[in-house]
Motif scaffolding. Structure first.
Motif, mmCIF file in Angstrom:
data_model
loop_
_atom_site.group_PDB
_atom_site.id
_atom_site.type_symbol
_atom_site.label_atom_id
_atom_site.label_comp_id
_atom_site.label_asym_id
_atom_site.label_seq_id
_atom_site.Cartn_x
_atom_site.Cartn_y
_atom_site.Cartn_z
ATOM 1 N N LEU A 21 5.595 -21.160 112.815
ATOM 2 C CA LEU A 21 4.019 -21.158 113.160
ATOM 3 C C LEU A 21 3.817 -22.731 113.504
ATOM 4 N N GLU A 57 5.084 -17.802 117.341
ATOM 5 C CA GLU A 57 3.900 -17.748 116.937
ATOM 6 C C GLU A 57 3.425 -19.243 117.149
ATOM 7 N N TYR A 77 5.702 -12.337 121.694
ATOM 8 C CA TYR A 77 5.233 -13.863 121.108
ATOM 9 C C TYR A 77 3.386 -13.554 120.881
ATOM 10 N N LYS A 78 2.892 -14.284 119.769
ATOM 11 C CA LYS A 78 1.792 -14.454 119.571
ATOM 12 C C LYS A 78 1.319 -15.804 119.666
ATOM 13 N N THR A 83 -6.575 -14.074 119.465
ATOM 14 C CA THR A 83 -5.199 -13.898 119.322
ATOM 15 C C THR A 83 -4.567 -12.908 120.354
#
Length: 111
Positions: A11, A30, A55-56, A98
């Protein structure tokens, strides 16, 4: 400024977006983008979807003005959601959007 997590680096937090308001091509799966736009409307562009499958990207609006999230200008056939829209507006301060990339069907899905 970028802060990377200690849990394996999955992250990455960005306190802003890059030149031309395009989200950095995430090096991890992410990424979070905090949009501190104050009272000025702002456009954010997603990275190109090619190579970003699953992918986020989390986009959080911190300012008081609208933030419009757009697909990358080079992704002419890509969409946000399956509705065919290429933009999404964050109209509430503190809102977090998101998105997950599905490169196969060319859509950034809102989750």
């Amino acid at each position: 400024q970028t802060v990377t997590s200690t849990n394996g680096g999955n992250l990455v937090f960005h306190t802003d977006v890059t030149v031309n308001n395009t989200v950095l091509n995430p090096s991890n799966s992410e990424t979070m983008v905090l949009v501190k736009n104050g009272s000025t409307a702002f456009n954010v562009y997603l990275p190109t979807i090619s190579g970003k499958n699953t992918y986020k990207i989390h986009i959080k609006r911190i300012g008081t003005a609208y933030v419009t999230v757009n697909v990358n200008t080079s992704d002419t056939t890509k969409y946000i959601e399956s509705s065919g829209n290429s933009t999404f507006v964050l109209s509430v301060t503190g809102t977090c959007l998101t998105l997950v990339a599905n490169e196969t069907d060319g859509i950034w899905y809102i989750i």
